[in-house]
Design an enzyme around this catalytic site. Structure first.
Site, PDB file in Angstrom:
ATOM      1  N   SER A  14       0.827  -1.213   0.000  1.00 51.77           N
ATOM      2  CA  SER A  14       0.000   0.000   0.000  1.00 51.77           C
ATOM      3  C   SER A  14       0.864   1.268   0.000  1.00 51.77           C
ATOM      4  O   SER A  14       1.891   1.347   0.680  1.00 51.77           O
ATOM      5  CB  SER A  14      -0.898   0.020   1.232  1.00 51.77           C
ATOM      6  OG  SER A  14      -1.519   1.284   1.323  1.00 51.77           O
ATOM      7  N   THR A  61      -9.256  -0.654   3.675  1.00 52.10           N
ATOM      8  CA  THR A  61      -9.206  -1.027   2.264  1.00 52.10           C
ATOM      9  C   THR A  61      -9.768  -2.440   2.134  1.00 52.10           C
ATOM     10  O   THR A  61     -10.312  -2.997   3.092  1.00 52.10           O
ATOM     11  CB  THR A  61      -7.768  -0.849   1.706  1.00 52.10           C
ATOM     12  OG1 THR A  61      -7.797  -1.098   0.302  1.00 52.10           O
ATOM     13  CG2 THR A  61      -6.752  -1.779   2.370  1.00 52.10           C
ATOM     14  N   LYS A  65     -14.053  -2.485   3.644  1.00 53.23           N
ATOM     15  CA  LYS A  65     -14.791  -1.216   3.525  1.00 53.23           C
ATOM     16  C   LYS A  65     -16.246  -1.360   3.972  1.00 53.23           C
ATOM     17  O   LYS A  65     -16.804  -0.443   4.571  1.00 53.23           O
ATOM     18  CB  LYS A  65     -14.715  -0.684   2.095  1.00 53.23           C
ATOM     19  CG  LYS A  65     -13.325  -0.190   1.739  1.00 53.23           C
ATOM     20  CD  LYS A  65     -13.318   0.510   0.408  1.00 53.23           C
ATOM     21  CE  LYS A  65     -11.910   0.922   0.030  1.00 53.23           C
ATOM     22  NZ  LYS A  65     -11.848   1.665  -1.228  1.00 53.23           N
ATOM     23  N   GLY A 127     -19.260  -2.338  -9.578  1.00 52.90           N
ATOM     24  CA  GLY A 127     -18.927  -2.909  -8.267  1.00 52.90           C
ATOM     25  C   GLY A 127     -18.894  -1.836  -7.189  1.00 52.90           C
ATOM     26  O   GLY A 127     -19.451  -0.739  -7.347  1.00 52.90           O
ATOM     27  N   ALA A 129     -16.493   0.053  -6.221  1.00 59.01           N
ATOM     28  CA  ALA A 129     -15.815   1.291  -6.595  1.00 59.01           C
ATOM     29  C   ALA A 129     -16.801   2.262  -7.249  1.00 59.01           C
ATOM     30  O   ALA A 129     -16.798   3.463  -6.970  1.00 59.01           O
ATOM     31  CB  ALA A 129     -14.667   0.987  -7.544  1.00 59.01           C
ATOM     32  N   ASN A 149     -21.875  -2.765 -17.572  1.00 55.43           N
ATOM     33  CA  ASN A 149     -21.203  -3.795 -16.783  1.00 55.43           C
ATOM     34  C   ASN A 149     -21.374  -5.160 -17.443  1.00 55.43           C
ATOM     35  O   ASN A 149     -22.375  -5.405 -18.128  1.00 55.43           O
ATOM     36  CB  ASN A 149     -21.786  -3.821 -15.364  1.00 55.43           C
ATOM     37  CG  ASN A 149     -20.923  -4.619 -14.414  1.00 55.43           C
ATOM     38  OD1 ASN A 149     -19.696  -4.500 -14.431  1.00 55.43           O
ATOM     39  ND2 ASN A 149     -21.534  -5.444 -13.588  1.00 55.43           N
ATOM     40  N   THR A 151     -22.085  -7.886 -15.982  1.00 57.73           N
ATOM     41  CA  THR A 151     -23.384  -8.343 -15.473  1.00 57.73           C
ATOM     42  C   THR A 151     -24.328  -7.145 -15.516  1.00 57.73           C
ATOM     43  O   THR A 151     -24.318  -6.291 -14.618  1.00 57.73           O
ATOM     44  CB  THR A 151     -23.240  -8.868 -14.023  1.00 57.73           C
ATOM     45  OG1 THR A 151     -22.121  -9.753 -13.984  1.00 57.73           O
ATOM     46  CG2 THR A 151     -24.494  -9.579 -13.558  1.00 57.73           C
ATOM     47  N   GLY A 237      -5.319   5.929 -11.949  1.00 52.72           N
ATOM     48  CA  GLY A 237      -6.011   6.338 -10.729  1.00 52.72           C
ATOM     49  C   GLY A 237      -5.103   6.742  -9.572  1.00 52.72           C
ATOM     50  O   GLY A 237      -5.570   6.833  -8.440  1.00 52.72           O
TER      51      GLY A 237
HETATM   52  P1  ATR Z   1     -14.582  -3.089  -6.870  1.00 52.82           P
HETATM   53  O1  ATR Z   1     -14.832  -2.804  -5.430  1.00 52.82           O
HETATM   54  O2  ATR Z   1     -13.163  -2.949  -7.310  1.00 52.82           O
HETATM   55  O3  ATR Z   1     -15.512  -2.349  -7.752  1.00 52.82           O
HETATM   56  P2  ATR Z   1     -16.088  -5.517  -7.250  1.00 52.82           P
HETATM   57  O4  ATR Z   1     -17.229  -5.008  -6.423  1.00 52.82           O
HETATM   58  O5  ATR Z   1     -15.654  -6.931  -7.105  1.00 52.82           O
HETATM   59  O6  ATR Z   1     -14.785  -4.657  -7.016  1.00 52.82           O
HETATM   60  O7  ATR Z   1     -16.443  -5.230  -8.793  1.00 52.82           O
HETATM   61  C1  ATR Z   1     -15.574  -5.577  -9.808  1.00 52.82           C
HETATM   62  C2  ATR Z   1     -16.104  -4.999 -11.123  1.00 52.82           C
HETATM   63  O8  ATR Z   1     -15.226  -5.371 -12.192  1.00 52.82           O
HETATM   64  C3  ATR Z   1     -17.473  -5.520 -11.515  1.00 52.82           C
HETATM   65  O9  ATR Z   1     -18.145  -4.522 -12.247  1.00 52.82           O
HETATM   66  C4  ATR Z   1     -17.107  -6.720 -12.406  1.00 52.82           C
HETATM   67  O10 ATR Z   1     -18.125  -7.101 -13.306  1.00 52.82           O
HETATM   68  P3  ATR Z   1     -19.291  -8.130 -12.806  1.00 52.82           P
HETATM   69  O11 ATR Z   1     -20.224  -7.320 -11.959  1.00 52.82           O
HETATM   70  O12 ATR Z   1     -19.903  -8.614 -14.067  1.00 52.82           O
HETATM   71  O13 ATR Z   1     -18.572  -9.209 -12.033  1.00 52.82           O
HETATM   72  C5  ATR Z   1     -15.955  -6.107 -13.174  1.00 52.82           C
HETATM   73  N1  ATR Z   1     -15.047  -7.099 -13.793  1.00 52.82           N
HETATM   74  C6  ATR Z   1     -14.143  -7.875 -13.167  1.00 52.82           C
HETATM   75  N2  ATR Z   1     -13.444  -8.617 -14.078  1.00 52.82           N
HETATM   76  C7  ATR Z   1     -13.948  -8.301 -15.300  1.00 52.82           C
HETATM   77  C8  ATR Z   1     -13.641  -8.718 -16.640  1.00 52.82           C
HETATM   78  N3  ATR Z   1     -12.679  -9.606 -16.897  1.00 52.82           N
HETATM   79  N4  ATR Z   1     -14.335  -8.153 -17.657  1.00 52.82           N
HETATM   80  C9  ATR Z   1     -15.295  -7.219 -17.409  1.00 52.82           C
HETATM   81  N5  ATR Z   1     -15.639  -6.784 -16.168  1.00 52.82           N
HETATM   82  C10 ATR Z   1     -14.963  -7.312 -15.125  1.00 52.82           C
END
Ligand code: ATR
Length: 273
Positions: A14, A61, A65, A127, A129, A149, A151, A237
């Site tokens: 970190s 972190t 959170k 997600g 973030a 997204n 999903t 970022g």
């Molecule tokens: P964070 O707190 O970093 O936002 P998170 O809540 O686990 O972490 O969310 C991760 C995000 O990255 C989600 O939007 C995830 O998509 P899904 O909701 O469909 O899981 C997205 N993500 C992770 N890996 C991905 C990939 N290979 N391609 C596209 N989206 C991805």
């Protein structure tokens, strides 16, 4: 001496301890900022021990959170909306929880002269973030925020939750065929950690659009390459990281540190292998 700590796992790499040490030097405030490894199962006792040792403020972190909400007597609206706390401060009436991630991003966008007001913003990811940045972003009155997204239902749910605060729509990549005219593309997925990228399309964006990735370091490389290939400025970022830290520092001390020199230091340290 102000006693502060970062809790999370992993935390070994970190940058927060170095950032806060620099803010302390800048403002002449003596602080002891340590990194304490804790996960959801041992956060309770570790945080209690920190309190007994005189802890006055903390950062949380991954994966803590959400857990942070449980130790707070009060949470601010950003933390409530995001269901996540990244900054804790001990006040007379107990622990107060804040979420400075979204405002940290807004601070960095202002630094980069990328004011969200009146802009069409495309956010990739839905997600934790994104839940953290939507409130502060909508408060700047963008013309439109679209969340895409993998999903789609997650993006839709998030958009519905924030619909009262501005024009925000969510869906999956299969609904993106007609998108166009966006000023700012925000990459907020964690896909970069696996060197993958979501299916981005340059035609969604204006000629003069700008890209911003919530990730930095190796996790930013894929997006940086995509932006370079499509002739788009692509920011990482790191500025958001320093921005959210500057806001946490202000919550703890009442002093506003200067993020520019600290960001330059952190960037230089990152570039040195
Ligand atoms: P964070 O707190 O970093 O936002 P998170 O809540 O686990 O972490 O969310 C991760 C995000 O990255 C989600 O939007 C995830 O998509 P899904 O909701 O469909 O899981 C997205 N993500 C992770 N890996 C991905 C990939 N290979 N391609 C596209 N989206 C991805």
């Amino acid at each position: 001496m102000l006693k502060l700590a970062l809790f999370g796992d992993p935390i070994e790499h970190s940058l927060s301890p170095a950032i806060h040490r620099r803010f302390g030097q800048q403002t002449g405030i003596e602080l002891d900022y340590s990194a304490i490894r804790a996960n959801t199962s041992d956060f309770g006792p570790r945080f209690a021990a920190f309190l007994v040792a005189g802890g006055q403020g903390a950062n949380l972190t991954v994966p803590l959170k959400h857990e942070g909400l449980g130790v707070c007597q009060q949470v601010d609206h950003s933390a409530r909306a995001a269901r996540a706390v990244n900054t804790l401060v001990k006040r007379d009436d107990g622990w107060h929880g804040h979420n400075t991630d979204g405002t940290g991003l807004m601070l960095d966008l202002q630094r980069l002269q990328l004011h969200p007001g009146g802009k069409r913003i495309l956010v990739i990811g839905a997600g934790g973030a994104v839940a953290g940045i939507l409130g502060p972003m909508l408060a700047m009155h963008p013309a439109l925020v679209v969340i895409l997204n993998r999903t789609g239902s997650r993006a839709q749910t998030l958009a519905e939750k924030f619909a009262r605060r501005g024009v925000v729509i969510g869906g999956g990549f299969d609904q993106a065929a007609d998108l166009e005219g966006f000023d700012l593309l925000i990459q907020a997925t964690s896909s970069g950690h696996g060197e993958a990228l979501p299916p981005l399309d340059r035609k969604w964006l204006k000629e003069e659009a700008v890209g911003y990735d919530l990730n930095y370091g190796p996790a930013h490389r894929g997006f940086a390459r995509w932006c370079a290939h499509h002739c788009l400025p692509g920011h990482d970022g790191l500025g958001m990281l320093v921005g959210q830290a500057a806001l946490a520092f202000e919550i703890w001390t009442g002093r506003q540190p200067d993020m520019e020199p600290v960001l330059a230091d952190v960037r230089a340290a990152q570039a040195t292998p």
